[in-house]
Scaffold this motif. Sequence first.
Motif, PDB file in Angstrom:
ATOM      1  N   LEU A   1     -27.806 -14.622  36.356  1.00 45.30           N
ATOM      2  CA  LEU A   1     -27.760 -14.351  34.856  1.00 45.30           C
ATOM      3  C   LEU A   1     -28.693 -13.139  34.337  1.00 45.30           C
ATOM      4  O   LEU A   1     -29.925 -13.243  34.519  1.00 45.30           O
ATOM      5  N   PHE A   2     -27.789 -12.092  33.799  1.00 48.36           N
ATOM      6  CA  PHE A   2     -28.467 -11.006  33.130  1.00 48.36           C
ATOM      7  C   PHE A   2     -28.590 -10.981  31.690  1.00 48.36           C
ATOM      8  O   PHE A   2     -27.410 -11.450  31.259  1.00 48.36           O
ATOM      9  N   ASP A   3     -29.395 -10.380  30.902  1.00 51.30           N
ATOM     10  CA  ASP A   3     -29.225 -10.003  29.577  1.00 51.30           C
ATOM     11  C   ASP A   3     -28.134  -9.039  29.473  1.00 51.30           C
ATOM     12  O   ASP A   3     -28.065  -8.474  30.387  1.00 51.30           O
ATOM     13  N   ASN A   4     -27.567  -8.969  28.477  1.00 50.06           N
ATOM     14  CA  ASN A   4     -26.366  -8.287  28.231  1.00 50.06           C
ATOM     15  C   ASN A   4     -26.806  -6.819  27.557  1.00 50.06           C
ATOM     16  O   ASN A   4     -26.697  -6.700  26.280  1.00 50.06           O
ATOM     17  N   GLU A   5     -27.436  -5.892  28.301  1.00 52.76           N
ATOM     18  CA  GLU A   5     -28.053  -4.611  28.084  1.00 52.76           C
ATOM     19  C   GLU A   5     -27.598  -3.745  28.868  1.00 52.76           C
ATOM     20  O   GLU A   5     -27.076  -3.862  29.950  1.00 52.76           O
ATOM     21  N   LYS A   6     -27.451  -2.465  28.186  1.00 58.84           N
ATOM     22  CA  LYS A   6     -27.033  -1.356  28.967  1.00 58.84           C
ATOM     23  C   LYS A   6     -27.917  -0.499  29.468  1.00 58.84           C
ATOM     24  O   LYS A   6     -28.986  -0.443  29.668  1.00 58.84           O
ATOM     25  N   LYS A   7     -27.567   0.868  29.515  1.00 57.19           N
ATOM     26  CA  LYS A   7     -28.455   2.173  29.680  1.00 57.19           C
ATOM     27  C   LYS A   7     -29.754   1.903  29.112  1.00 57.19           C
ATOM     28  O   LYS A   7     -30.046   1.802  27.876  1.00 57.19           O
ATOM     29  N   PRO A   8     -31.046   2.196  29.911  1.00 57.98           N
ATOM     30  CA  PRO A   8     -31.002   1.969  31.374  1.00 57.98           C
ATOM     31  C   PRO A   8     -31.485   0.636  32.037  1.00 57.98           C
ATOM     32  O   PRO A   8     -32.403   0.688  32.537  1.00 57.98           O
ATOM     33  N   ARG A   9     -30.755  -0.265  31.496  1.00 58.71           N
ATOM     34  CA  ARG A   9     -31.266  -1.727  31.586  1.00 58.71           C
ATOM     35  C   ARG A   9     -30.867  -2.394  32.970  1.00 58.71           C
ATOM     36  O   ARG A   9     -30.098  -1.792  33.583  1.00 58.71           O
ATOM     37  N   PRO A  10     -31.424  -3.585  33.403  1.00 57.50           N
ATOM     38  CA  PRO A  10     -31.250  -4.028  34.695  1.00 57.50           C
ATOM     39  C   PRO A  10     -29.822  -4.251  35.109  1.00 57.50           C
ATOM     40  O   PRO A  10     -29.524  -4.224  36.149  1.00 57.50           O
ATOM     41  N   LEU A  11     -29.087  -4.891  34.122  1.00 55.87           N
ATOM     42  CA  LEU A  11     -27.738  -5.095  34.415  1.00 55.87           C
ATOM     43  C   LEU A  11     -26.939  -3.788  34.851  1.00 55.87           C
ATOM     44  O   LEU A  11     -26.293  -4.047  35.922  1.00 55.87           O
ATOM     45  N   GLU A  12     -26.953  -3.049  34.273  1.00 56.00           N
ATOM     46  CA  GLU A  12     -26.298  -1.671  34.418  1.00 56.00           C
ATOM     47  C   GLU A  12     -26.868  -1.095  35.910  1.00 56.00           C
ATOM     48  O   GLU A  12     -25.971  -0.648  36.779  1.00 56.00           O
ATOM     49  N   ASN A  13     -28.288  -1.303  36.107  1.00 61.14           N
ATOM     50  CA  ASN A  13     -28.782  -0.803  37.293  1.00 61.14           C
ATOM     51  C   ASN A  13     -28.290  -1.531  38.699  1.00 61.14           C
ATOM     52  O   ASN A  13     -27.835  -1.128  39.640  1.00 61.14           O
TER      53      ASN A  13
END
Length: 597
Positions: free
Chosen positions: A468-480
């Motif tokens: 379960l990830f937080d719904n965050e974009k660049k340069p956040r962990p989910l996109e990485n």
Amino acid sequence: MKDFCVITTRNELADFLKIKRKNLTYLLYIKKIENCYTSFEIPKKSGGSRRINAPRDELKEIQKKLADALWEKQKSIWKDKNIHPNISHAFEKQKGIITNAKIHRNKRFVLNIDLKDFFNSFHFGRVRGFFEKNRDFQLPTKVATIIAQLACYNGRLPQGAPSSPIITNLICQILDIRLLKISKKYKLDYTRYADDLTFSTNNKSFLDNQEAFCAEISEEVKKAGFSINTKKTRLQFRDSKQTVTGLVVNKKLSVDRAYCRKTRAMAHKLYSTGEFEIDGQFGNIRQLEGRFAFIHQLDWYNNDSDDFFKHNAEDKNRKKNRQGDEIRTFWTLNTREKQYKKFLFYKYFFSNDKPLIVTEGKTDPIYLKAALKNLHADYPNLIVKKPDGNFDFKISFFKRTKRTNYFLCITEGGASSMTNLYNYFSEKGTKGNFPNYLKYFCKLSHPKGNDVSNKTGTRLPKNPVILLFDNEKKPRPLENFTDYVGFKDDKLKLLDDKLKVKLVDDGNLFLATNPLVDGKTECEIEDLFAEEVLNHKLDGKTFSRKDDDTNTTYGKHIFSQYISANYREIDFSNFRSILDNFNEIIESYQKVNKERK
């Protein structure tokens, strides 16, 4: 804290142990101690079985408090008298089989003597007599009698009660001192681990004095009210294998190779069939973990010794890492540690009894548990409220520890370790130190070995694992993470639309994220709470998303405790999307798993 030895009545004893007076009276004289035990048998290594009498919760809690009080009293006596005891090594903090065995390492002769029927040797009168007569623990007869009543079962100290170990050690102190005196006379070292007495020496003339020494020891043991189990008495020589409390002590401390081989064989049987045996009885995964942990404990001890690190600069850094700095020992695991690593993956991620949720932050599980308790009526597959008002969670949350960091490189905080975990489910990390354990265990459990082209009969993991990830974009962990996995546009769109996606086609690993709320383009899990909750003041302080505890702000830990304590009044509507996805993932996976069988 009131001194133990000034207690004069039953009520004072109850007050000292911080239990209700009426509860103590009820237990002793109405319900009666003999009705507060459950009995069972466990197999002995030497054959036969050992009967364990375990107290039920109400008595067990009192015995724990009694044991703690006796231990605190003992420590204060040692401190006052400047005593640093090193004879008894069982049932004491900072001591164990390793501290017991290392005293006898690299000796010419090692003599092992076993006391027969150890716990049954401590009868009611003996326990009461100790507390009546011992000058350091002396109590009035009526109080000594009550303690003996609380500690004994059927007139003996029961093996299985938390108060039995400390009482046996207290009563054996005089015996220990006398045996040590005899040992010094014959130039031997002496230690005791419960009923195991060990003597060792490098004195070449010991064989000439062995008969006289054993006669004196036997006489002293008899005076103390014990008897020697002559069948287990053995003298071990340097040119043969010497063992002390299960550890080989010839040079460095080590586990018997046969024990390691048996443990690996048990694990392989478990991985292949889902079950294994220990001494002819079906074992459980906790027993097997205990064996792996025992082997690792010896590796840890040996690798952390000064001799091991004396000359090697790289290993000096390794030692530094073991002591709490940046841990890098994951990359240099030895063969035994790799076996333990494999087992830990199997335990947590392949044979997990409940669907497992792996979150980014430490506080995320607290929020989710609070949401589940608030919404329990709508999610019976995830949580059930019991008649007593407590909750039974049908899912579990992965707890990161130093052990998972060391073995699996799943660190104690942050999202980067999610990538490391994914590697064990894919081919991504096989060039490094991340074998594809999912593939390994699935193949191993297939009835035709490595041929899994016909998937029917292949044992899939028991339950799903959901990242379960937080719904965050660049340069956040989910996109990485999605970049690392190699998500294509179609899978990214599926994640955006459904907030969940399967990560491994023929496996149990899933990815989920929280919804976007209030028109936001990015959302941390804290964003799912209403503004009035996020702005709630505690002791005049406001919540800081930076996790700062200052004079004006409090961090995520305190905020999570507030959420947990007030779950009934908080609006968790925005959490429904996450819980719905948990439900759907679990139901669909269990359906596939059932069809596969």
